[in-house]
Design a protein around this motif. Structure first.
Motif, PDB file in Angstrom:
ATOM      1  N   THR A  63     -20.192 -77.881  20.031  1.00 47.55           N
ATOM      2  CA  THR A  63     -19.827 -76.675  20.758  1.00 47.55           C
ATOM      3  C   THR A  63     -20.855 -76.385  21.856  1.00 47.55           C
ATOM      4  N   VAL A  64     -20.807 -75.177  22.379  1.00 51.52           N
ATOM      5  CA  VAL A  64     -21.647 -74.788  23.518  1.00 51.52           C
ATOM      6  C   VAL A  64     -22.913 -74.096  23.030  1.00 51.52           C
ATOM      7  N   VAL A  65     -24.067 -74.514  23.525  1.00 53.24           N
ATOM      8  CA  VAL A  65     -25.324 -73.807  23.320  1.00 53.24           C
ATOM      9  C   VAL A  65     -25.992 -73.715  24.680  1.00 53.24           C
ATOM     10  N   ALA A  66     -26.207 -72.488  25.151  1.00 52.53           N
ATOM     11  CA  ALA A  66     -26.736 -72.299  26.501  1.00 52.53           C
ATOM     12  C   ALA A  66     -27.745 -71.168  26.514  1.00 52.53           C
ATOM     13  N   VAL A  67     -28.611 -71.200  27.514  1.00 49.22           N
ATOM     14  CA  VAL A  67     -29.602 -70.138  27.733  1.00 49.22           C
ATOM     15  C   VAL A  67     -29.343 -69.540  29.102  1.00 49.22           C
ATOM     16  N   GLY A  71     -19.672 -71.072  19.724  1.00 54.13           N
ATOM     17  CA  GLY A  71     -20.820 -71.381  20.571  1.00 54.13           C
ATOM     18  C   GLY A  71     -21.846 -70.264  20.605  1.00 54.13           C
ATOM     19  N   LEU A  72     -22.931 -70.533  21.337  1.00 52.53           N
ATOM     20  CA  LEU A  72     -24.063 -69.606  21.384  1.00 52.53           C
ATOM     21  C   LEU A  72     -24.612 -69.530  22.796  1.00 52.53           C
ATOM     22  N   VAL A  73     -24.823 -68.297  23.287  1.00 54.93           N
ATOM     23  CA  VAL A  73     -25.481 -68.067  24.576  1.00 54.93           C
ATOM     24  C   VAL A  73     -26.642 -67.112  24.326  1.00 54.93           C
ATOM     25  N   LEU A  74     -27.824 -67.516  24.778  1.00 51.52           N
ATOM     26  CA  LEU A  74     -29.042 -66.753  24.498  1.00 51.52           C
ATOM     27  C   LEU A  74     -29.673 -66.210  25.771  1.00 51.52           C
ATOM     28  N   ASP A  75     -30.377 -65.099  25.624  1.00 53.58           N
ATOM     29  CA  ASP A  75     -31.162 -64.505  26.697  1.00 53.58           C
ATOM     30  C   ASP A  75     -32.475 -65.271  26.817  1.00 53.58           C
TER      31      ASP A  75
END
Length: 379
Positions: A255-259, A224-228
């Motif tokens: 999957t997870v993609v979130a900001v 997954g990916l978490v971004l600023d």
């Protein structure tokens, strides 16, 4: 007047008649007064300050004048090397020149870039005038104008706010400033032909792809990916993550993609807890998190929920500002911050030595530091 005088030499240059005349008048004024301020030359010659600064930059590169604080002084043919010239050097005189540097933060990411600029400038006997802006600024131009017009800097190394409503106007102003300009971790084009400006950037997409490949090599199939939310780097990290997941045969939609919002936001904890809920619901076993602060906060939320890092969830941080100091030390992608700063100074020096050289864009690769926050997924 002899053939070797600065005025005649300028007249023999292959330039347009208006520019040749203005250069002749500029040099004649300096022969009369020795040195003058840019504002005074602008008034005397009836040309905009940015035009005068551009003429001065060309004349300085030719060794006919030298910049002084807020203005310019004439170098006569029998004066020998200028006070700021290195005898025998194949570049324009650099010693004593001031570089203006404007960055959007003085306490995260940019200090190491500034150290790289300072170190490279010191080797060339140049000095750095550092100023801080903000990611939330509406207009960088007043700060830039002060650096050029009041501080008398001879070049700019900057990371302008490209999301500001005045960004296009600022880029146009920079293009007309008449001095070398190098963008840091930013790219821009100018004019109807979209000519590129000189820049030094990190290949952030490559860094994200390196993290994904590391995790897939450990056996993770859902990364997954978490971004600023507030960083202009996030778009490049997302692109690299997407390219690498596709290349590795993973499904980015599974999957997870979130900001993650700013640390001051009351919604931050809720968002990070939701990320962990989504990891469990989708079977995601690894995350790439931009940046360090968000990665550390996620690990702390894992601890509160009795989840093990990396036993239950592997985490790779992006930036490596403080990731290695945390417990457990976090695997992280490290942008080449000092190298970015050093490369920018070299671009300035080369531009001063050869104003007519082609535009250069430098892309530098980041590195992956493998530590204790990544491991094979749970069986």
């Amino acid at each position: 007047m002899t053939k070797d005088s600065p005025v005649v030499a300028a007249a023999e240059s292959p330039r347009g008649p208006l520019q040749v005349t203005r250069r002749q008048q500029l040099l004649a004024a300096l022969q009369r007064d020795g040195s003058m301020r840019v504002s005074d030359l602008s008034h005397v010659l009836g040309a905009a300050p940015v035009t005068i600064r551009r003429d001065i930059a060309e004349l300085a590169a030719e060794g006919l004048v030298r910049r002084v604080h807020g203005g310019v002084a004439l170098i006569l043919p029998d004066d020998g090397p200028a006070a700021d010239e290195t005898p025998g050097a194949d570049r324009a005189p650099l010693a004593g020149r001031a570089l203006g540097m404007l960055v959007p933060s003085m306490d995260y990411y940019w200090p190491d870039v500034a150290r790289g600029v300072e170190g490279a400038a010191r080797e060339l006997d140049m000095r750095v005038v550092l100023r801080g802006s903000s990611y939330d600024t509406d207009d960088d131009q007043p700060q830039l104008a002060r650096l050029v017009e009041r501080m008398g800097v001879g070049a700019l190394i900057i990371a302008p706010s490209m999301d500001a409503p005045t960004a296009e106007r600022t880029i146009e102003w920079l293009d007309q400033a008449g001095i070398p300009v190098v963008l840091l971790e930013r790219t821009a084009t100018v004019g109807s032909h979209h000519a590129v400006m000189e820049s030094v950037v990190t290949d952030h997409a490559l860094g994200a792809a390196m993290a994904v490949r590391h995790l897939t090599s450990l056996g993770h199939r859902k990364v997954g990916l978490v971004l600023d939310a507030n960083s202009p780097t996030s778009q490049h990290v997302r692109r690299g993550w997407l390219d690498a997941t596709t290349e590795c045969g993973l499904d980015p939609d599974a999957t997870v993609v979130a900001v993650a919002p700013d640390a001051r936001s009351p919604e931050r904890d809720t968002v990070l807890n939701d990320v962990l809920d989504q990891c469990r619901a989708t079977g995601t076993t690894a995350l790439l998190v931009h940046a360090d602060a968000e990665a550390i906060a996620l690990v702390q939320h894992c601890e509160e929920r009795h989840l093990s890092v990396p036993g239950d969830l592997s985490i790779v941080a992006y930036d490596d500002e403080v990731a290695g100091l945390f417990s457990p030390p976090l695997t992280a992608v490290r942008p080449p911050r000092r190298s970015i700063g050093r490369a920018a100074v070299r671009l300035v020096a080369d531009r001063l030595a050869d104003p007519g050289r082609p535009t250069h864009r430098i892309v530098i690769s980041p590195s992956l530091r493998i530590r204790e926050s990544t491991a094979p997924p749970p069986a």
